[in-house]
Design a protein around this motif. Structure first.
Motif, mmCIF file in Angstrom:
data_model
loop_
_atom_site.group_PDB
_atom_site.id
_atom_site.type_symbol
_atom_site.label_atom_id
_atom_site.label_comp_id
_atom_site.label_asym_id
_atom_site.label_seq_id
_atom_site.Cartn_x
_atom_site.Cartn_y
_atom_site.Cartn_z
ATOM 1 N N ALA A 46 0.839 -1.204 0.000
ATOM 2 C CA ALA A 46 0.000 0.000 0.000
ATOM 3 C C ALA A 46 0.873 1.253 0.000
ATOM 4 O O ALA A 46 0.582 2.224 -0.700
ATOM 5 C CB ALA A 46 -0.928 0.000 1.203
ATOM 6 N N SER A 47 1.941 1.222 0.763
ATOM 7 C CA SER A 47 2.847 2.365 0.811
ATOM 8 C C SER A 47 3.483 2.605 -0.557
ATOM 9 O O SER A 47 3.578 3.748 -1.009
ATOM 10 C CB SER A 47 3.932 2.117 1.852
ATOM 11 O OG SER A 47 4.857 3.177 1.856
ATOM 12 N N ALA A 48 3.893 1.527 -1.202
ATOM 13 C CA ALA A 48 4.500 1.662 -2.534
ATOM 14 C C ALA A 48 3.478 2.206 -3.530
ATOM 15 O O ALA A 48 3.798 3.063 -4.363
ATOM 16 C CB ALA A 48 5.045 0.312 -3.005
ATOM 17 N N ALA A 49 2.239 1.733 -3.440
ATOM 18 C CA ALA A 49 1.189 2.222 -4.341
ATOM 19 C C ALA A 49 0.927 3.705 -4.088
ATOM 20 O O ALA A 49 0.753 4.481 -5.038
ATOM 21 C CB ALA A 49 -0.090 1.414 -4.154
ATOM 22 N N ASN A 50 0.904 4.108 -2.824
ATOM 23 C CA ASN A 50 0.693 5.519 -2.498
ATOM 24 C C ASN A 50 1.839 6.379 -3.023
ATOM 25 O O ASN A 50 1.616 7.486 -3.515
ATOM 26 C CB ASN A 50 0.556 5.709 -0.980
ATOM 27 C CG ASN A 50 -0.754 5.184 -0.452
ATOM 28 O OD1 ASN A 50 -1.706 4.992 -1.191
ATOM 29 N ND2 ASN A 50 -0.805 4.918 0.847
ATOM 30 N N GLU A 51 3.051 5.869 -2.918
ATOM 31 C CA GLU A 51 4.212 6.614 -3.413
ATOM 32 C C GLU A 51 4.134 6.767 -4.936
ATOM 33 O O GLU A 51 4.406 7.845 -5.471
ATOM 34 C CB GLU A 51 5.507 5.896 -3.006
ATOM 35 C CG GLU A 51 6.764 6.590 -3.451
ATOM 36 C CD GLU A 51 6.986 7.945 -2.795
ATOM 37 O OE1 GLU A 51 7.826 8.709 -3.298
ATOM 38 O OE2 GLU A 51 6.304 8.268 -1.807
ATOM 39 N N ARG A 52 3.745 5.702 -5.633
ATOM 40 C CA ARG A 52 3.598 5.789 -7.092
ATOM 41 C C ARG A 52 2.519 6.811 -7.461
ATOM 42 O O ARG A 52 2.692 7.606 -8.381
ATOM 43 C CB ARG A 52 3.238 4.415 -7.681
ATOM 44 C CG ARG A 52 4.405 3.467 -7.756
ATOM 45 C CD ARG A 52 4.059 2.228 -8.573
ATOM 46 N NE ARG A 52 2.948 1.471 -8.038
ATOM 47 C CZ ARG A 52 3.038 0.525 -7.111
ATOM 48 N NH1 ARG A 52 4.216 0.209 -6.613
ATOM 49 N NH2 ARG A 52 1.961 -0.115 -6.694
ATOM 50 N N LYS A 55 3.858 10.333 -6.930
ATOM 51 C CA LYS A 55 4.770 10.727 -8.008
ATOM 52 C C LYS A 55 4.002 11.012 -9.295
ATOM 53 O O LYS A 55 4.325 11.944 -10.029
ATOM 54 C CB LYS A 55 5.801 9.625 -8.256
ATOM 55 C CG LYS A 55 6.846 9.540 -7.166
ATOM 56 C CD LYS A 55 7.835 8.422 -7.441
ATOM 57 C CE LYS A 55 8.891 8.361 -6.355
ATOM 58 N NZ LYS A 55 9.846 7.267 -6.586
ATOM 59 N N ARG A 56 2.983 10.207 -9.573
ATOM 60 C CA ARG A 56 2.183 10.422 -10.788
ATOM 61 C C ARG A 56 1.473 11.773 -10.720
ATOM 62 O O ARG A 56 1.484 12.546 -11.684
ATOM 63 C CB ARG A 56 1.145 9.302 -10.944
ATOM 64 C CG ARG A 56 0.343 9.403 -12.247
ATOM 65 C CD ARG A 56 -0.821 8.437 -12.256
ATOM 66 N NE ARG A 56 -1.843 8.783 -11.294
ATOM 67 C CZ ARG A 56 -2.746 9.763 -11.444
ATOM 68 N NH1 ARG A 56 -2.736 10.530 -12.514
ATOM 69 N NH2 ARG A 56 -3.650 9.996 -10.519
ATOM 70 N N LEU A 57 0.900 12.080 -9.564
ATOM 71 C CA LEU A 57 0.194 13.360 -9.417
ATOM 72 C C LEU A 57 1.164 14.536 -9.518
ATOM 73 O O LEU A 57 0.831 15.579 -10.092
ATOM 74 C CB LEU A 57 -0.564 13.392 -8.089
ATOM 75 C CG LEU A 57 -1.778 12.468 -8.015
ATOM 76 C CD1 LEU A 57 -2.341 12.456 -6.602
ATOM 77 C CD2 LEU A 57 -2.843 12.884 -9.022
ATOM 78 N N TYR A 58 2.355 14.368 -8.962
ATOM 79 C CA TYR A 58 3.360 15.424 -9.045
ATOM 80 C C TYR A 58 3.744 15.670 -10.507
ATOM 81 O O TYR A 58 3.801 16.814 -10.967
ATOM 82 C CB TYR A 58 4.596 15.064 -8.216
ATOM 83 C CG TYR A 58 5.707 16.061 -8.355
ATOM 84 C CD1 TYR A 58 5.664 17.270 -7.659
ATOM 85 C CD2 TYR A 58 6.799 15.828 -9.189
ATOM 86 C CE1 TYR A 58 6.673 18.206 -7.788
ATOM 87 C CE2 TYR A 58 7.815 16.754 -9.333
ATOM 88 C CZ TYR A 58 7.749 17.942 -8.635
ATOM 89 O OH TYR A 58 8.735 18.872 -8.767
ATOM 90 N N ALA A 59 3.990 14.595 -11.236
ATOM 91 C CA ALA A 59 4.367 14.731 -12.654
ATOM 92 C C ALA A 59 3.235 15.378 -13.444
ATOM 93 O O ALA A 59 3.475 16.232 -14.316
ATOM 94 C CB ALA A 59 4.720 13.364 -13.234
ATOM 95 N N GLU A 60 2.021 14.988 -13.138
ATOM 96 C CA GLU A 60 0.855 15.571 -13.820
ATOM 97 C C GLU A 60 0.740 17.073 -13.529
ATOM 98 O O GLU A 60 0.485 17.873 -14.433
ATOM 99 C CB GLU A 60 -0.401 14.837 -13.351
ATOM 100 C CG GLU A 60 -1.655 15.167 -14.124
ATOM 101 C CD GLU A 60 -2.818 14.326 -13.639
ATOM 102 O OE1 GLU A 60 -3.840 14.925 -13.252
ATOM 103 O OE2 GLU A 60 -2.703 13.088 -13.663
ATOM 104 N N ALA A 61 0.976 17.441 -12.269
ATOM 105 C CA ALA A 61 0.906 18.859 -11.893
ATOM 106 C C ALA A 61 2.012 19.659 -12.576
ATOM 107 O O ALA A 61 1.782 20.776 -13.059
ATOM 108 C CB ALA A 61 1.006 19.000 -10.371
ATOM 109 N N ARG A 62 3.214 19.083 -12.616
ATOM 110 C CA ARG A 62 4.322 19.781 -13.272
ATOM 111 C C ARG A 62 4.039 19.952 -14.768
ATOM 112 O O ARG A 62 4.315 21.003 -15.341
ATOM 113 C CB ARG A 62 5.637 19.008 -13.077
ATOM 114 C CG ARG A 62 6.153 19.026 -11.656
ATOM 115 C CD ARG A 62 6.602 20.400 -11.198
ATOM 116 N NE ARG A 62 7.735 20.814 -12.023
ATOM 117 C CZ ARG A 62 7.989 22.068 -12.370
ATOM 118 N NH1 ARG A 62 7.207 23.034 -11.956
ATOM 119 N NH2 ARG A 62 9.024 22.360 -13.117
ATOM 120 N N ALA A 63 3.487 18.909 -15.379
ATOM 121 C CA ALA A 63 3.161 19.001 -16.812
ATOM 122 C C ALA A 63 2.113 20.073 -17.038
ATOM 123 O O ALA A 63 2.196 20.840 -18.010
ATOM 124 C CB ALA A 63 2.669 17.648 -17.322
#
Length: 74
Positions: A46-52, A55-63
């Motif tokens: 669950a922790s690994a899924a939350n981290e992924r 990171k996905r949301l961060y990349a989306e926000a940066r884009a």
């Protein structure tokens, strides 16, 4: 001899009951350990899924910021 044999049987029953109780306690302990291990692995997944997801949301926000900055420049 009858009394001696009966005492031996009683002792054997007592020893067998004690061994069975110890075996049951050991099995219970092992079951608890397996459940704890499963819970730990589930928490790690669950922790690994939350981290992924983070990171996905961060990349989306940066884009989105890059797209917005490019739109401002035009």
């Amino acid at each position: 001899m009858g009394i001696l044999k009966e005492m031996q049987r009683a002792h054997a029953r007592q020893v067998r009951a004690q061994k069975q109780a110890q075996a049951a306690a050991y099995r219970h302990h092992q079951q608890m350990r397996r459940e704890a291990d499963r819970a730990m692995k589930a928490a790690q997944r669950a922790s690994a899924a939350n981290e992924r997801e983070r990171k996905r949301l961060y990349a989306e926000a940066r884009a989105a910021e890059v797209v917005a900055d490019n739109a401002d420049l035009q």
